[in-house]
Design a protein around this motif. Structure first.
Motif, PDB file in Angstrom:
ATOM      1  N   ALA A 168       8.247   6.262   3.223  1.00 30.74           N
ATOM      2  CA  ALA A 168       8.546   6.721   4.746  1.00 30.74           C
ATOM      3  C   ALA A 168       8.574   8.337   4.611  1.00 30.74           C
ATOM      4  O   ALA A 168       9.129   8.925   5.426  1.00 30.74           O
ATOM      5  CB  ALA A 168      10.026   6.219   4.931  1.00 30.74           C
ATOM      6  N   ARG A 169       7.839   8.953   3.681  1.00 33.24           N
ATOM      7  CA  ARG A 169       7.869  10.452   3.616  1.00 33.24           C
ATOM      8  C   ARG A 169       6.522  10.998   4.532  1.00 33.24           C
ATOM      9  O   ARG A 169       5.610  10.586   4.549  1.00 33.24           O
ATOM     10  CB  ARG A 169       7.444  10.991   2.055  1.00 33.24           C
ATOM     11  CG  ARG A 169       8.646  10.580   1.207  1.00 33.24           C
ATOM     12  CD  ARG A 169       8.544  10.508  -0.165  1.00 33.24           C
ATOM     13  NE  ARG A 169       8.222  12.246  -0.474  1.00 33.24           N
ATOM     14  CZ  ARG A 169       7.970  12.464  -1.834  1.00 33.24           C
ATOM     15  NH1 ARG A 169       7.748  11.504  -2.833  1.00 33.24           N
ATOM     16  NH2 ARG A 169       7.695  13.515  -2.069  1.00 33.24           N
ATOM     17  N   ARG A 170       7.049  11.680   5.189  1.00 33.71           N
ATOM     18  CA  ARG A 170       6.043  12.289   6.205  1.00 33.71           C
ATOM     19  C   ARG A 170       4.916  12.978   5.369  1.00 33.71           C
ATOM     20  O   ARG A 170       3.784  12.993   6.206  1.00 33.71           O
ATOM     21  CB  ARG A 170       6.847  13.385   6.936  1.00 33.71           C
ATOM     22  CG  ARG A 170       7.936  13.223   7.972  1.00 33.71           C
ATOM     23  CD  ARG A 170       8.720  14.243   8.696  1.00 33.71           C
ATOM     24  NE  ARG A 170       9.819  13.666   9.138  1.00 33.71           N
ATOM     25  CZ  ARG A 170      10.237  13.400  10.241  1.00 33.71           C
ATOM     26  NH1 ARG A 170       9.417  13.744  11.243  1.00 33.71           N
ATOM     27  NH2 ARG A 170      11.368  13.044  10.490  1.00 33.71           N
ATOM     28  N   ALA A 184       1.335 -10.173   0.831  1.00 33.89           N
ATOM     29  CA  ALA A 184      -0.131 -10.387   0.183  1.00 33.89           C
ATOM     30  C   ALA A 184      -0.953  -9.284  -0.025  1.00 33.89           C
ATOM     31  O   ALA A 184      -2.166  -9.494  -0.373  1.00 33.89           O
ATOM     32  CB  ALA A 184      -0.787 -11.248   1.044  1.00 33.89           C
ATOM     33  N   LYS A 185      -0.570  -8.103  -0.034  1.00 30.77           N
ATOM     34  CA  LYS A 185      -1.213  -6.713  -0.314  1.00 30.77           C
ATOM     35  C   LYS A 185      -1.083  -6.793  -1.753  1.00 30.77           C
ATOM     36  O   LYS A 185       0.180  -6.700  -2.357  1.00 30.77           O
ATOM     37  CB  LYS A 185      -0.937  -5.465   0.476  1.00 30.77           C
ATOM     38  CG  LYS A 185      -1.769  -4.329   0.268  1.00 30.77           C
ATOM     39  CD  LYS A 185      -1.206  -3.181   1.035  1.00 30.77           C
ATOM     40  CE  LYS A 185      -1.570  -3.293   2.557  1.00 30.77           C
ATOM     41  NZ  LYS A 185      -1.248  -1.989   2.976  1.00 30.77           N
ATOM     42  N   THR A 186      -2.158  -6.319  -2.538  1.00 27.94           N
ATOM     43  CA  THR A 186      -1.878  -5.950  -4.154  1.00 27.94           C
ATOM     44  C   THR A 186      -2.205  -4.509  -4.174  1.00 27.94           C
ATOM     45  O   THR A 186      -3.054  -3.885  -3.530  1.00 27.94           O
ATOM     46  CB  THR A 186      -3.128  -6.730  -4.788  1.00 27.94           C
ATOM     47  OG1 THR A 186      -3.159  -8.060  -4.402  1.00 27.94           O
ATOM     48  CG2 THR A 186      -2.913  -6.472  -6.321  1.00 27.94           C
ATOM     49  N   TRP A 187      -1.267  -3.916  -5.029  1.00 28.70           N
ATOM     50  CA  TRP A 187      -1.285  -2.387  -5.082  1.00 28.70           C
ATOM     51  C   TRP A 187      -1.426  -2.139  -6.708  1.00 28.70           C
ATOM     52  O   TRP A 187      -1.224  -2.805  -7.514  1.00 28.70           O
ATOM     53  CB  TRP A 187       0.360  -1.913  -4.711  1.00 28.70           C
ATOM     54  CG  TRP A 187       0.507  -1.973  -3.266  1.00 28.70           C
ATOM     55  CD1 TRP A 187       1.083  -3.317  -2.863  1.00 28.70           C
ATOM     56  CD2 TRP A 187       0.313  -1.068  -2.372  1.00 28.70           C
ATOM     57  NE1 TRP A 187       1.382  -2.958  -1.520  1.00 28.70           N
ATOM     58  CE2 TRP A 187       1.066  -1.743  -1.113  1.00 28.70           C
ATOM     59  CE3 TRP A 187       0.111   0.348  -2.410  1.00 28.70           C
ATOM     60  CZ2 TRP A 187       1.147  -1.063  -0.052  1.00 28.70           C
ATOM     61  CZ3 TRP A 187       0.159   0.822  -1.183  1.00 28.70           C
ATOM     62  CH2 TRP A 187       0.661   0.243  -0.137  1.00 28.70           C
ATOM     63  N   GLY A 216      -9.927  -7.664   2.054  1.00 36.37           N
ATOM     64  CA  GLY A 216     -10.648  -6.963   1.270  1.00 36.37           C
ATOM     65  C   GLY A 216     -10.658  -5.388   1.682  1.00 36.37           C
ATOM     66  O   GLY A 216     -11.697  -4.840   1.578  1.00 36.37           O
ATOM     67  N   ALA A 217      -9.511  -4.873   2.629  1.00 35.61           N
ATOM     68  CA  ALA A 217      -9.434  -3.592   2.898  1.00 35.61           C
ATOM     69  C   ALA A 217      -8.885  -2.600   1.637  1.00 35.61           C
ATOM     70  O   ALA A 217      -7.920  -3.200   1.545  1.00 35.61           O
ATOM     71  CB  ALA A 217      -8.696  -3.505   4.357  1.00 35.61           C
ATOM     72  N   LEU A 218      -9.436  -1.751   1.428  1.00 31.87           N
ATOM     73  CA  LEU A 218      -8.645  -0.865   0.305  1.00 31.87           C
ATOM     74  C   LEU A 218      -8.137   0.453   1.205  1.00 31.87           C
ATOM     75  O   LEU A 218      -8.545   0.685   2.194  1.00 31.87           O
ATOM     76  CB  LEU A 218      -9.616  -0.041  -0.439  1.00 31.87           C
ATOM     77  CG  LEU A 218      -9.529  -0.609  -1.911  1.00 31.87           C
ATOM     78  CD1 LEU A 218     -10.375  -1.939  -1.890  1.00 31.87           C
ATOM     79  CD2 LEU A 218     -10.254   0.295  -2.958  1.00 31.87           C
ATOM     80  N   GLU A 219      -6.795   0.366   1.280  1.00 31.72           N
ATOM     81  CA  GLU A 219      -6.063   1.417   1.940  1.00 31.72           C
ATOM     82  C   GLU A 219      -4.783   1.982   1.417  1.00 31.72           C
ATOM     83  O   GLU A 219      -4.591   1.754   0.330  1.00 31.72           O
ATOM     84  CB  GLU A 219      -5.674   0.611   3.438  1.00 31.72           C
ATOM     85  CG  GLU A 219      -4.832  -0.460   2.932  1.00 31.72           C
ATOM     86  CD  GLU A 219      -4.247  -1.499   4.291  1.00 31.72           C
ATOM     87  OE1 GLU A 219      -5.165  -1.252   5.095  1.00 31.72           O
ATOM     88  OE2 GLU A 219      -3.004  -1.787   4.466  1.00 31.72           O
ATOM     89  N   GLY A 245      -1.649   8.246   8.360  1.00 30.79           N
ATOM     90  CA  GLY A 245      -1.044   7.486   8.895  1.00 30.79           C
ATOM     91  C   GLY A 245      -0.160   6.724   7.640  1.00 30.79           C
ATOM     92  O   GLY A 245      -0.062   7.239   6.604  1.00 30.79           O
ATOM     93  N   PRO A 246       1.099   6.083   8.343  1.00 28.54           N
ATOM     94  CA  PRO A 246       2.075   5.428   7.077  1.00 28.54           C
ATOM     95  C   PRO A 246       1.383   4.458   6.509  1.00 28.54           C
ATOM     96  O   PRO A 246       0.565   3.709   6.927  1.00 28.54           O
ATOM     97  CB  PRO A 246       3.361   4.822   8.038  1.00 28.54           C
ATOM     98  CG  PRO A 246       2.252   4.492   9.417  1.00 28.54           C
ATOM     99  CD  PRO A 246       1.421   5.544   9.390  1.00 28.54           C
ATOM    100  N   PRO A 247       1.708   4.287   5.115  1.00 27.94           N
ATOM    101  CA  PRO A 247       1.526   3.053   4.321  1.00 27.94           C
ATOM    102  C   PRO A 247       2.375   1.810   4.771  1.00 27.94           C
ATOM    103  O   PRO A 247       3.446   2.014   5.005  1.00 27.94           O
ATOM    104  CB  PRO A 247       1.616   3.464   2.770  1.00 27.94           C
ATOM    105  CG  PRO A 247       2.806   4.404   3.054  1.00 27.94           C
ATOM    106  CD  PRO A 247       2.561   5.213   4.508  1.00 27.94           C
ATOM    107  N   PHE A 248       1.594   0.705   4.630  1.00 29.42           N
ATOM    108  CA  PHE A 248       2.401  -0.567   4.951  1.00 29.42           C
ATOM    109  C   PHE A 248       2.595  -1.367   3.675  1.00 29.42           C
ATOM    110  O   PHE A 248       1.635  -1.455   3.173  1.00 29.42           O
ATOM    111  CB  PHE A 248       1.912  -1.425   6.249  1.00 29.42           C
ATOM    112  CG  PHE A 248       2.040  -0.556   7.420  1.00 29.42           C
ATOM    113  CD1 PHE A 248       3.089  -0.204   8.226  1.00 29.42           C
ATOM    114  CD2 PHE A 248       0.799   0.011   7.915  1.00 29.42           C
ATOM    115  CE1 PHE A 248       3.020   0.524   9.584  1.00 29.42           C
ATOM    116  CE2 PHE A 248       0.754   0.836   9.078  1.00 29.42           C
ATOM    117  CZ  PHE A 248       2.159   1.032   9.833  1.00 29.42           C
TER     118      PHE A 248
END
Length: 136
Positions: free
Chosen positions: A27-29, A44-47, A67-70, A37-40
């Protein structure tokens, strides 16, 4: 792990370490501004998370089930080192599947070094893809 490289963890938001490590960034600006944009913290997202020697998070990237790297982020003093390291680690963790990303231009080289190619250039972002079977 070489002495100068950070420890890398692979986590999901169900891991008990996830929110203590990444919660302060979500939540850091300044993080949102750096990412565009914000990270969600989607299920099921692997970090892949980079840790400093004292165990605090200093960078991360997520891979969605599609398959999106974000959300490639690193603290400013570590970006040059961590961006390529995190992208390569996320590609390895994703396995042998096609991947794609939309990233700010300062991150593009990290993706190119991991086998991605630019598929489109937008005003402030590059779209990239990595075919299945490409090794970083």
């Amino acid at each position: 792990m070489a002495p100068s490289e950070p420890e890398l963890l692979t986590l999901t938001n169900e891991d008990e370490r996830f929110y203590p490590l990444l919660g302060p960034f979500l939540a850091r600006r300044e993080v949102h501004k750096a990412l565009g944009g914000p990270p969600f913290d989607d299920d099921a997202k692997t970090w892949t998370v980079a840790l400093a020697p004292e165990g605090t998070a200093i960078g991360f990237v997520g891979v969605t089930r599609t398959g999106a790297l974000e959300s490639l982020y690193a603290v400013p003093s570590e970006r040059d080192t961590l961006y390529p390291l995190l992208v390569r680690a996320a590609v390895r963790a994703a396995g042998d599947r096609a991947l794609h990303a939309t990233v700010t231009r300062e991150r593009t080289d990290a993706y190119l070094s991991a086998g991605f190619a630019i598929t489109a250039q937008l005003v402030n972002f590059d779209k990239l893809a990595r075919p299945r079977g490409t090794t970083p």
